[in-house]
Structure formats: C-alpha cells, structure tokens
Design an enzyme around this catalytic site. Structure first.
Site, PDB file in Angstrom:
ATOM      1  N   ASP A 146       0.812  -1.222   0.000  1.00 31.81           N
ATOM      2  CA  ASP A 146       0.000   0.000   0.000  1.00 31.81           C
ATOM      3  C   ASP A 146       0.844   1.271   0.000  1.00 31.81           C
ATOM      4  OD1 ASP A 146      -2.408  -1.377  -0.004  1.00 31.81           O
ATOM      5  OD2 ASP A 146      -2.504  -1.484   2.172  1.00 31.81           O
ATOM      6  N   GLY A 193      -5.421  -1.140  -2.038  1.00 31.41           N
ATOM      7  CA  GLY A 193      -5.280   0.221  -1.537  1.00 31.41           C
ATOM      8  C   GLY A 193      -6.529   0.630  -0.791  1.00 31.41           C
ATOM      9  N   GLN A 299      -1.259  -9.332  -7.919  1.00 28.50           N
ATOM     10  CA  GLN A 299      -0.429  -8.137  -7.954  1.00 28.50           C
ATOM     11  C   GLN A 299       0.692  -8.175  -6.928  1.00 28.50           C
ATOM     12  OE1 GLN A 299      -3.017  -4.677  -6.583  1.00 28.50           O
ATOM     13  NE2 GLN A 299      -4.357  -6.406  -6.136  1.00 28.50           N
TER      14      GLN A 299
END
EC number: 2.7.1.90
Length: 420
Positions: A146, A193, A299
C-alpha cells in the site's frame, strides 16, 4: 568477561509481497556475516503468532544457497499472519508472553517485517521490555504494498506491485483497443489500496503510452455523474478507455464502493468487488460493453515481474535493520530517503517508531490531477524510478525456481499459550 551474544527473532506480518523474502534474506545474511556479534536468527512461524505460541524456526538449519534463493522467491517463506495485538492496557498478557519467549531463548533483537500495525507492535514491545527488566532492541522493517508508511519515501513491496499494475493495465488496454470497434469499450481493473491510492496511481502511468485512462483514488470522493461523464467523453474520443479503481474508492459519505459489511482480522472493513460495481455502473449509465478484473493476490505475488529497484531496497532495509541493532539502536525503522528523481538516488535513513506507528501516508493532492481522475507529472516523477529494472528468477522447464525452506522447529521451553 565477554558480553553474551544474543539471538534474534524475525517475523513477517500482514499481507505478503513479491519481495518480503528479499528482506528476510538481507536480515539473515547480514546476521550471519556478523556472527561474532549476533547469535542465531529465529523466525516466527506464521508471524507474531509464532512468538506467542513459541513456534520458532531455526534459520541456521538452512544452507547459504537456500537463504540466498529467498531473494528471488515471493510470499512469506516463514508464514505470515493477520493478528493484531491489542493495546497494552487491554491485553498485557500477550506482550508479557512475547518477553517470556524472548527471555527463554536468549533473544535480544526483534525484527518485525510489516506495515503500520506491526510498527505499533514493535514500538510497544520496546517499551514494555524495558519495564520488565529484559530489554529488547525492537527494529521495525518496513513492508507494505500500500506504500502508506510515513517518513520513508517508499515501502518495499510497492515498486513491484506498481510495476505489475502498470504493465497489466497496459497489456489489457491494448487488448481492449483492438476489440473496441465491435466489442468491449471499457476495461475496469481493481487494485489494492484501502485508504491510500498509491497502487491505483501506478495504473495512471499507461497514459504515457497513449492509453485513455480513468483512475479512482480513495483520496477523492467518488462522484458517479462526473465519473460517467469522463468515461463517456474518453470512449467517444478514443473508442475505448481503461478504468483503474482502488479497492478503497468510496462515496462522499465514506461508504466504500466495495464494502461487504464484514470485517477482517484487524477490524478493517472487508473489501472486494469495486470493479464489478463500477463496470455495472458503466453498463447501466452508458450502455457500453465492458470487462473487469481484480488483481487481488496476483499483484502482490508477481515475483516474475518484480521491480529491480524494489528488490534491491527490500534487501538493503533488511540488512540495515541488523546493522542498526548492532549499533545499539532501538524502537526505530530503517527508511528510504530519496535525494534525487533523475538520476534516481536515495540513502538509507532511520525513523523513530513513535512517529511511524499508527500513521498513514496518503497520496498528496498535487499528485492527483485537478479533476481527480489522473496523476500529475510530479506523481509520475515519483513513480517511475520505483518500477525500473527487472530482476527475474531463474527458470527451469518453463517455470520459475522458487525456494521452499525446511523450517526446522526450535525445541520449546515454556508451557503452552492460549491465543484468545
């Protein structure tokens, strides 16, 4: 009489990354290089839970080659966890248990590799250990995809996720562009996020390749009418567009687009599903055909496309943590201090945990365009160095070669501990 060498405890916390094992490699190799000053390195099986349950792993049982291979291996080699220790006032017994385990195994160094919650735990351990008469040098090693830890310019794990998202969004956009005349008009990619839009911002880099893109940040309240107008304008101009939406995108009242009404282990709202929400909004409001995808674990696990910059920094911060401990530092975190964008230069700094714990770093407003749907030139200058370079693993029979450690357990010395 020579001072007794103390052992070290290392643990991985929270969501893992493509490069957290590179940090573990940095910690263990540096400790081994200083074996005259530091004893064994024990790892916690499944993070801090391993310390509470006295489930320790002897990294000394691993070969030099196995430890070196961690640099190229994704995920958490020793197991991670989402387990938030309560405040000292609410559950002092857990912190006291940590000190008991450390005392039983002659552990004088505590390296906790994680994000904001682990920084808080590390800070509390450093405070309590002193009052209990068994001082522990607690060093927090930053890790979070993040990119929301304060003071440090960036966090290990983020550069590789940013590279994955940028490349994936670019490749998918090429696909959409080729099919736009008769098929899909809009592709929606959801990325991680919760409160900070750093990962989503990386999707904005595809604009440099001529791709029409809309980015939805947690820092900017979602306005459906403005969003649909922007998508419609881009499709009419280019024939298609790509939308990159952060899982933490939310309405003006704070409600997440992807909120499911459940909580995770840290008490945060369980998110997942912003992409289909946005895609269906486009279908209903504009009538355009769409496809959507959720990057999810892909990811943060994509070691095959990791940023070389990210791997290097992850290793360096692990090594720096050990060096700081050996110099006597306590309750600190090694940081990346950027000194230049072009050419990209940085140095390793140090931040006190009192200023790190429970503090989130958000996207600066001048990194986001005035309309709230893109990234500025300043943001691009920040992001570009972090996704540079490739550091691919070795391949065999078409597949990457990743390390699996033996993870030999250390004999227990204390009564069992009940996790409540």
């Amino acid at each position: 009489m020579a001072k007794k060498k103390m052992n070290a405890f290392y643990a991985q916390s929270g969501g893992v990354t493509a490069v957290i094992n590179a940090t573990a490699c940095g910690v263990i190799q540096t400790a081994r290089a200083n074996k005259d000053k530091m004893g064994k390195v024990y790892a916690g099986r499944n993070g801090i839970i391993g310390a509470l349950t006295e489930d320790l792993i002897d990294t000394g049982k691993e070969s030099a080659a196995a430890i070196a291979a961690l640099r190229y291996t994704p995920s958490g080699a020793f197991g991670s966890c989402r387990y938030k220790l309560k405040s000292l006032e609410a559950n002092r017994r857990e912190y006291e248990r940590l000190i008991e385990v450390f005392r039983a195994h002659d552990i004088g160094y505590f390296f906790y590799n994680g994000g904001g919650d682990s920084a808080d735990t590390c800070f509390k351990v450093s405070q309590l250990s002193e009052s209990m008469g068994y001082p522990i040098q607690a060093i927090h090693v930053p890790k979070t995809v993040d990119n929301d830890l304060p003071i440090t310019d960036c966090c290990p794990g983020f550069g590789s996720v940013a590279k994955y998202v940028a490349v994936s969004a670019l490749e998918a956009s090429f696909d959409v562009r080729s099919m736009a005349l008769t098929s899909t008009k809009v592709f929606v990619l959801e990325v991680m996020g919760r409160h900070a839009g750093w990962i989503a911002a990386a999707g904005g880099l595809i604009e440099e390749h001529g791709i029409p893109v809309v980015v939805l940040f947690p820092e900017v309240a979602f306005d459906e009418a403005k969003f649909l107008a922007r998508v419609d304008a881009l499709v009419k101009k280019h024939g298609y567009c790509t939308v990159v939406v952060s899982e933490g995108a939310h309405h003006a009242d704070g409600t997440f687009l992807a909120e499911q009404g459940t909580k995770d282990a840290f008490g945060h709202a369980q998110l997942g599903g912003a992409a289909p929400v946005v895609a269906n909004m486009i279908k209903k409001g504009l009538g355009y055909k769409f496809h959507w995808a959720v990057a999810d674990y892909l990811q943060r696990a994509a070691r095959h496309i990791a940023s070389k910059t990210d791997v290097k920094q992850a290793y360096e911060l692990g090594a720096a943590a050990v060096k700081m401990a050996l110099k006597g530092h306590n309750a600190v975190m090694p940081t990346i201090d950027r000194t230049s964008d072009a050419p990209y230069r940085y140095k390793i700094g140090m931040a006190p945990l009192a200023k790190v714990a429970n503090v989130e770093k958000f996207m600066p407003r001048d990194f986001i365009t005035a309309d709230g749907f893109g990234i500025t030139a300043k943001c691009k200058r920040y992001l570009m160095p972090l996704i540079q370079g490739e550091d691919s693993p070795t391949y065999k029979n078409g597949m990457p070669v990743y390390a699996t450690l033996k993870n030999v357990a250390v004999a227990k010395k204390l009564p069992a501990f009940d996790l409540k």
